[in-house]
Design a protein around this motif. Structure first.
Motif, PDB file in Angstrom:
ATOM      1  N   ALA A  96       0.815  -1.217   0.000  1.00 30.64           N
ATOM      2  CA  ALA A  96       0.000   0.000   0.000  1.00 30.64           C
ATOM      3  C   ALA A  96       0.848   1.266   0.000  1.00 30.64           C
ATOM      4  O   ALA A  96       0.444   2.293  -0.530  1.00 30.64           O
ATOM      5  CB  ALA A  96      -0.931  -0.015   1.208  1.00 30.64           C
ATOM      6  N   GLY A  97       2.039   1.217   0.594  1.00 32.94           N
ATOM      7  CA  GLY A  97       2.863   2.415   0.679  1.00 32.94           C
ATOM      8  C   GLY A  97       3.798   2.633  -0.497  1.00 32.94           C
ATOM      9  O   GLY A  97       4.657   3.520  -0.450  1.00 32.94           O
ATOM     10  N   THR A  98       3.649   1.857  -1.569  1.00 29.19           N
ATOM     11  CA  THR A  98       4.548   1.994  -2.722  1.00 29.19           C
ATOM     12  C   THR A  98       4.344   3.342  -3.407  1.00 29.19           C
ATOM     13  O   THR A  98       3.209   3.717  -3.716  1.00 29.19           O
ATOM     14  CB  THR A  98       4.290   0.870  -3.735  1.00 29.19           C
ATOM     15  N   PRO A  99       5.421   4.107  -3.665  1.00 28.75           N
ATOM     16  CA  PRO A  99       5.271   5.405  -4.338  1.00 28.75           C
ATOM     17  C   PRO A  99       4.663   5.244  -5.729  1.00 28.75           C
ATOM     18  O   PRO A  99       4.963   4.285  -6.445  1.00 28.75           O
ATOM     19  CB  PRO A  99       6.714   5.921  -4.431  1.00 28.75           C
ATOM     20  N   GLN A 100       3.832   6.183  -6.107  1.00 32.72           N
ATOM     21  CA  GLN A 100       3.244   6.174  -7.441  1.00 32.72           C
ATOM     22  C   GLN A 100       4.252   6.795  -8.403  1.00 32.72           C
ATOM     23  O   GLN A 100       4.404   8.012  -8.475  1.00 32.72           O
ATOM     24  CB  GLN A 100       1.929   6.937  -7.431  1.00 32.72           C
TER      25      GLN A 100
END
Length: 262
Positions: A218-222
């Motif tokens: 969920a915390g993966t950078p876009q």
């Protein structure tokens, strides 16, 4: 040297085992002895098939290579192939590296393996049927033969399910199949490196046979990323003559350049 240049996306330990096959060890004061294949009959033969599809450097030296390498002995001397040694891979000539004493890394008393390698065309292998690999080394004294069952095949990870592998969503899971489907590789590893980043993140992988499912946290950078999937498996030896033993492995890794989106 057959070592592929290090990348922050790869597991260095696997490439050391499968890509290099260059052992440096103490060997009788760094003495080199030209040895016939008959004199090398008490040594083991190790093989490695490296199949590395790297998006950044697709033509890196050693990225698509089959190598056979003689073991070295702790008490020497360092072996060196005689001038009349030849080697073939399914009938095609291989490149010989005679071996001998080496001062790589500043070690004066070290041996470099006597070995041979064959660089293959991944596109051609992808079009051709799966076949056995037969390696033959020969000189006036002896013939050495290695057969690896169903090893001549282009490995790949194929994206499964809806969508495309160039756009993955945060918090979702995605499945990839290892091919050929008849093989079950060792644990699949997944690394995700952000564009411009230096340290890749290790993704959770759930494996069922040749199917690997990864989770995008969920915390993966876009942003744009490179996803690297990699795994290895033990090669199946069908023939081993002229040496004490034969063993080896197959390694495949593959890059997917993609965007992580909400």
């Amino acid at each position: 040297m057959t070592l592929i240049a290090p990348s922050p996306r790869r597991t260095v330990s696997r490439l050391t085992i499968l890509g290099a096959l260059v052992a440096l060890t103490g060997c009788g004061g760094g003495e080199t002895k030209v040895m016939t294949l008959a004199e090398l009959a008490d040594r083991s033969l190790t093989f490695a098939l490296a199949d590395v599809d790297d998006a950044e450097t697709p033509d890196a030296q050693g990225a698509h290579r089959f190598t056979v390498s003689y073991s070295v002995t702790a008490d020497g001397p360092c072996s060196r192939f005689a001038d009349d040694v030849t080697a073939t891979f399914n009938g095609e000539p291989m490149t010989l590296v005679p071996g001998g004493a080496s001062d790589v890394g500043g070690r004066a008393e070290a041996c470099e393996n006597s070995r041979a390698y064959f660089n293959f065309d991944p596109a051609a292998w992808g079009r051709q049927p799966v076949e056995d690999i037969t390696v033959q080394l020969q000189d006036a004294s002896s013939t050495v033969r290695l057969g690896v069952l169903k090893a001549k095949a282009k490995r790949k990870f194929t994206f499964q399910g809806e969508g495309t592998p160039d756009k993955l969503r945060v918090g979702q899971s995605y499945a990839f199949l290892w091919e050929p489907a008849t093989e079950v590789p060792g644990p699949v590893e997944a690394l995700l490196l952000r564009e411009g980043g230096r340290a890749p993140g290790v993704l959770n992988v759930t494996q069922d046979g040749n199917k690997a499912t990864i989770d995008i946290p969920a915390g993966t950078p876009q942003a744009n990323h490179t996803l690297t999937l990699g795994a290895d498996l033990e090669g199946s030896v069908g023939e081993c003559t002229g040496v004490a033993s034969c063993s080896g492995a197959i390694f495949h890794s593959q890059d997917f350049v993609l965007s992580v989106v909400p």
